[in-house]
Design a protein around this motif. Structure first.
Motif, PDB file in Angstrom:
ATOM      1  N   ASP A 150       0.745  -1.095  -0.031  1.00  0.00           N
ATOM      2  CA  ASP A 150      -0.142   0.139  -0.095  1.00  0.00           C
ATOM      3  C   ASP A 150       0.883   1.484  -0.046  1.00  0.00           C
ATOM      4  O   ASP A 150       0.211   2.404   0.169  1.00  0.00           O
ATOM      5  CB  ASP A 150      -1.186   0.035   1.134  1.00  0.00           C
ATOM      6  CG  ASP A 150      -0.326   0.080   2.582  1.00  0.00           C
ATOM      7  OD1 ASP A 150       1.114   0.095   2.527  1.00  0.00           O
ATOM      8  OD2 ASP A 150      -0.841   0.030   3.489  1.00  0.00           O
ATOM      9  N   GLY A 151       2.000   1.239  -0.151  1.00  0.00           N
ATOM     10  CA  GLY A 151       2.956   2.471  -0.108  1.00  0.00           C
ATOM     11  C   GLY A 151       3.397   2.705   1.112  1.00  0.00           C
ATOM     12  O   GLY A 151       4.352   3.222   1.529  1.00  0.00           O
ATOM     13  N   ARG A 152       2.951   2.090   2.163  1.00  0.00           N
ATOM     14  CA  ARG A 152       3.441   2.771   3.627  1.00  0.00           C
ATOM     15  C   ARG A 152       3.990   1.338   4.331  1.00  0.00           C
ATOM     16  O   ARG A 152       5.089   1.361   4.756  1.00  0.00           O
ATOM     17  CB  ARG A 152       2.142   3.291   4.527  1.00  0.00           C
ATOM     18  CG  ARG A 152       1.455   4.356   3.806  1.00  0.00           C
ATOM     19  CD  ARG A 152       0.280   4.768   4.899  1.00  0.00           C
ATOM     20  NE  ARG A 152      -0.402   3.910   5.006  1.00  0.00           N
ATOM     21  CZ  ARG A 152      -1.665   3.443   4.345  1.00  0.00           C
ATOM     22  NH1 ARG A 152      -1.791   4.107   3.378  1.00  0.00           N
ATOM     23  NH2 ARG A 152      -2.666   2.512   4.934  1.00  0.00           N
ATOM     24  N   THR A 153       3.164   0.130   4.267  1.00  0.00           N
ATOM     25  CA  THR A 153       3.895  -0.935   4.765  1.00  0.00           C
ATOM     26  C   THR A 153       3.765  -2.024   3.838  1.00  0.00           C
ATOM     27  O   THR A 153       2.925  -2.296   3.268  1.00  0.00           O
ATOM     28  CB  THR A 153       3.125  -1.139   6.140  1.00  0.00           C
ATOM     29  OG1 THR A 153       1.830  -1.412   5.618  1.00  0.00           O
ATOM     30  CG2 THR A 153       3.465  -0.324   7.132  1.00  0.00           C
ATOM     31  N   ASP A 168       3.128  -5.964   3.559  1.00  0.00           N
ATOM     32  CA  ASP A 168       2.794  -7.269   4.548  1.00  0.00           C
ATOM     33  C   ASP A 168       2.462  -8.426   3.745  1.00  0.00           C
ATOM     34  O   ASP A 168       2.365  -8.382   2.403  1.00  0.00           O
ATOM     35  CB  ASP A 168       1.334  -6.965   5.201  1.00  0.00           C
ATOM     36  CG  ASP A 168       1.294  -7.061   6.645  1.00  0.00           C
ATOM     37  OD1 ASP A 168       2.305  -8.058   7.008  1.00  0.00           O
ATOM     38  OD2 ASP A 168       0.698  -6.562   7.229  1.00  0.00           O
ATOM     39  N   ARG A 183      -7.398  -4.095   4.590  1.00  0.00           N
ATOM     40  CA  ARG A 183      -6.222  -4.650   4.127  1.00  0.00           C
ATOM     41  C   ARG A 183      -6.260  -6.474   3.872  1.00  0.00           C
ATOM     42  O   ARG A 183      -4.921  -6.501   3.421  1.00  0.00           O
ATOM     43  CB  ARG A 183      -5.306  -4.388   5.430  1.00  0.00           C
ATOM     44  CG  ARG A 183      -5.129  -3.041   5.635  1.00  0.00           C
ATOM     45  CD  ARG A 183      -4.110  -2.813   6.768  1.00  0.00           C
ATOM     46  NE  ARG A 183      -2.847  -3.203   6.734  1.00  0.00           N
ATOM     47  CZ  ARG A 183      -2.202  -2.540   5.758  1.00  0.00           C
ATOM     48  NH1 ARG A 183      -2.272  -1.438   5.386  1.00  0.00           N
ATOM     49  NH2 ARG A 183      -0.470  -2.920   5.741  1.00  0.00           N
ATOM     50  N   GLY A 206       0.108  -5.409   9.701  1.00  0.00           N
ATOM     51  CA  GLY A 206      -0.494  -4.178   9.380  1.00  0.00           C
ATOM     52  C   GLY A 206      -2.030  -4.402  10.004  1.00  0.00           C
ATOM     53  O   GLY A 206      -3.117  -3.556   9.990  1.00  0.00           O
ATOM     54  N   SER A 256      -3.305  -2.168  -2.329  1.00  0.00           N
ATOM     55  CA  SER A 256      -4.380  -1.529  -1.363  1.00  0.00           C
ATOM     56  C   SER A 256      -4.259   0.000  -1.652  1.00  0.00           C
ATOM     57  O   SER A 256      -3.139   0.529  -1.925  1.00  0.00           O
ATOM     58  CB  SER A 256      -3.946  -1.680  -0.110  1.00  0.00           C
ATOM     59  OG  SER A 256      -4.280  -3.282   0.428  1.00  0.00           O
ATOM     60  N   ARG A 293       4.211   4.146  -6.025  1.00  0.00           N
ATOM     61  CA  ARG A 293       3.864   4.575  -4.674  1.00  0.00           C
ATOM     62  C   ARG A 293       4.285   3.220  -3.776  1.00  0.00           C
ATOM     63  O   ARG A 293       4.651   3.189  -2.692  1.00  0.00           O
ATOM     64  CB  ARG A 293       2.550   4.736  -4.681  1.00  0.00           C
ATOM     65  CG  ARG A 293       1.759   5.169  -2.953  1.00  0.00           C
ATOM     66  CD  ARG A 293       0.576   5.619  -3.129  1.00  0.00           C
ATOM     67  NE  ARG A 293      -0.372   4.666  -3.745  1.00  0.00           N
ATOM     68  CZ  ARG A 293      -0.975   3.808  -2.958  1.00  0.00           C
ATOM     69  NH1 ARG A 293      -0.560   3.586  -1.813  1.00  0.00           N
ATOM     70  NH2 ARG A 293      -1.918   2.931  -3.642  1.00  0.00           N
ATOM     71  N   CYS A 294       4.001   2.010  -4.535  1.00  0.00           N
ATOM     72  CA  CYS A 294       3.884   0.861  -3.603  1.00  0.00           C
ATOM     73  C   CYS A 294       5.289   0.138  -3.820  1.00  0.00           C
ATOM     74  O   CYS A 294       5.628  -0.715  -3.048  1.00  0.00           O
ATOM     75  CB  CYS A 294       3.111  -0.120  -4.178  1.00  0.00           C
ATOM     76  SG  CYS A 294       1.112   0.414  -3.935  1.00  0.00           S
ATOM     77  N   GLN A 333     -10.506  -2.454   8.999  1.00  0.00           N
ATOM     78  CA  GLN A 333      -9.150  -2.863   8.767  1.00  0.00           C
ATOM     79  C   GLN A 333      -8.819  -4.107   8.217  1.00  0.00           C
ATOM     80  O   GLN A 333      -8.180  -4.003   7.083  1.00  0.00           O
ATOM     81  CB  GLN A 333      -8.282  -2.639   9.896  1.00  0.00           C
ATOM     82  CG  GLN A 333      -6.702  -2.398   9.919  1.00  0.00           C
ATOM     83  CD  GLN A 333      -6.599  -1.293   9.371  1.00  0.00           C
ATOM     84  OE1 GLN A 333      -7.067  -0.314   9.131  1.00  0.00           O
ATOM     85  NE2 GLN A 333      -5.020  -0.975   9.497  1.00  0.00           N
TER      86      GLN A 333
END
Length: 440
Positions: A95-98, A100, A168, A123, A315, A363-364, A164
């Motif tokens: 998702d570009g942040r974490t 998993d 996710r 996540g 995501s 981004r990902c 969530q």
């Protein structure tokens, strides 16, 4: 001059049609396959650039679970080894942040594997993970009444799955496996797929893909198999009506009025194509209300490698998921990015789809922007697969004979499986088996 008569006439040259035709040809039947497009493969075909000769599949396909019917089809052609199934089930979420990953080790099996895999996700909060126990219990129990009449999203909500968990884990899984979000697909279909994949045990807990193009995997081998056994495949032949005599279907006619006669006719055409034919009135039914869902695939060839896992769900992105494979000749990497969308979205230009895919990947995937793009292709499919909203299952006719002389097959028929390539192979195989029994 009388038209040549065949043992079986197969309408449609996709997976179902070729599965049926090769099963019949392998048993000594002379078959004729009619395909309206200039190439075989149906909704799982290879697209070639007329100028460069470059090839892309019209969309990446994943094979979930045991795939017995597809395995038998490819086994007849000597191509089963070209499917890749890793030893353990793994699905990555980006998702570009974490980053998993849902990993179910084969050693833990279906009883504890899912629990271990969910608990290992970084996540999700502990309360979210404990809540998935309710989903596991629901998958392990018989389907409650009414499950086929509700959406997967509503079912997840009724099981107390947190927002969530849905965003996710569950919705990305649904998109990867069925190319549909949970808000549009039947809970019964999703439950069936998740139960097989996550709780099936052994060789059911796996996710695979083809290591070669569809042309190499089954299209050209099937054509050669049929021809070597006295059969024929005709392309660019559009059937417009079925031929009847005294209540029995005995063949079909094409747009030019050419007649094709056979002892048995098997239609593997999808419902939106079959209903356009001139059909016997008694064949009409609720199946005509079945509809297709659309998708687009953006294939991007890279000089280097940016992803070390084969399959990843995206995501919060325009794209749903991607498949990473080796590039042509084993050089670089090809990313096939899938967008499941309504037909209105497919009106966007190829460049717009390509730009959206690049934004999602940038981004990902941290290394994507550094990689040199050597080529790309957008393939749109307005009728990619059967839409499976609530109420679909009751409209699917059983594969096999529906009228004297006429059988139905295809992923959309009631094979007891979701409308996937495995269902297509199953429908074709069952129609062939029934014909061989009745025309022994």
């Amino acid at each position: 001059m009388a038209a040549e008569r065949w043992d079986a006439l197969i309408l449609g040259g996709g997976v179902a049609g070729l599965s049926c035709a090769t099963a019949l040809a392998g048993a000594g039947r002379r078959v004729l396959v009619l395909e309206k497009s200039p190439c075989l493969g149906g909704r799982a075909r290879t697209v070639r650039d007329s100028e460069t000769g470059a090839a892309w599949d019209n969309g990446p396909h994943l094979f979930a679970g045991r795939c017995h019917h597809l395995g038998r089809f490819l086994g007849r052609l000597g191509r089963a080894e070209l499917l890749s199934f890793p030893a353990r089930l793994r699905m990555d979420f980006l998702d570009g942040r974490t980053a998993d990953s849902l990993k179910i080790p084969a050693t833990l099996g279906s009883r504890f594997g899912l629990l271990w895999a969910v608990w290992s996700l970084r996540g999700l909060r502990a309360s979210d993970k404990w809540g998935t126990l309710r989903l596991r219990r629901a998958l392990a129990a018989p389907d409650p009444a009414g499950l086929a009449a509700m959406t997967a999203a509503a079912w997840f909500e009724s099981l107390g799955q947190s927002r969530q968990v849905q965003e996710r884990l569950l919705d990305p899984l649904t998109r990867v496996l069925l190319n549909e979000p949970g808000s549009r697909v039947s809970a019964g279909v999703v439950a069936q797929v998740l139960r097989e994949l996550l709780l099936g045990g052994g060789d059911a807990m796996r996710l695979g893909w083809s290591t070669v193009s569809f042309d190499e995997l089954y299209v050209e081998p099937a054509r050669a198999f049929i021809s070597a056994r006295g059969g024929t495949v005709l392309l660019s032949t559009e059937v417009t009506r079925l031929l009847e005599d005294d209540g029995r279907v005995l063949g079909a006619a094409d747009v030019w009025g050419q007649r094709f006669l056979a002892d048995a006719v098997v239609s593997t055409l999808p419902p939106w194509e079959l209903k356009r034919l001139e059909l016997p009135q008694r064949l009409r039914g609720s199946w005509e209300g079945l509809e297709a869902s659309a998708s687009a695939a953006v294939h991007i060839d890279l000089e280097g490698r940016v992803l070390d896992v084969p399959v990843a769900a995206l995501s919060g992105a325009t794209a749903s998921w991607l498949l990473a494979r080796d590039g042509a000749g084993g050089r670089g990497q090809r990313l096939s990015v899938v967008v499941s969308a309504g037909r209105d979205v497919l009106q966007a230009s190829d460049a717009a789809f390509f730009d959206a895919a690049k934004r999602d990947l940038s981004r990902c995937l941290p290394d994507f922007e550094k990689a040199r793009i050597t080529g790309w292709k957008v393939v749109k499919e307005p009728e990619a697969r059967l839409a499976q909203p609530p109420g679909t299952e009751e409209r699917r006719p059983r594969p096999g004979q529906v009228l004297p002389g006429l059988s139905l097959a295809g992923d959309w028929t009631g094979t007891g499986l979701p409308a996937t390539i495995e269902s297509a192979a199953a429908g074709g195989e069952r129609a062939a088996e029934e014909l061989m029994q009745s025309h022994a």
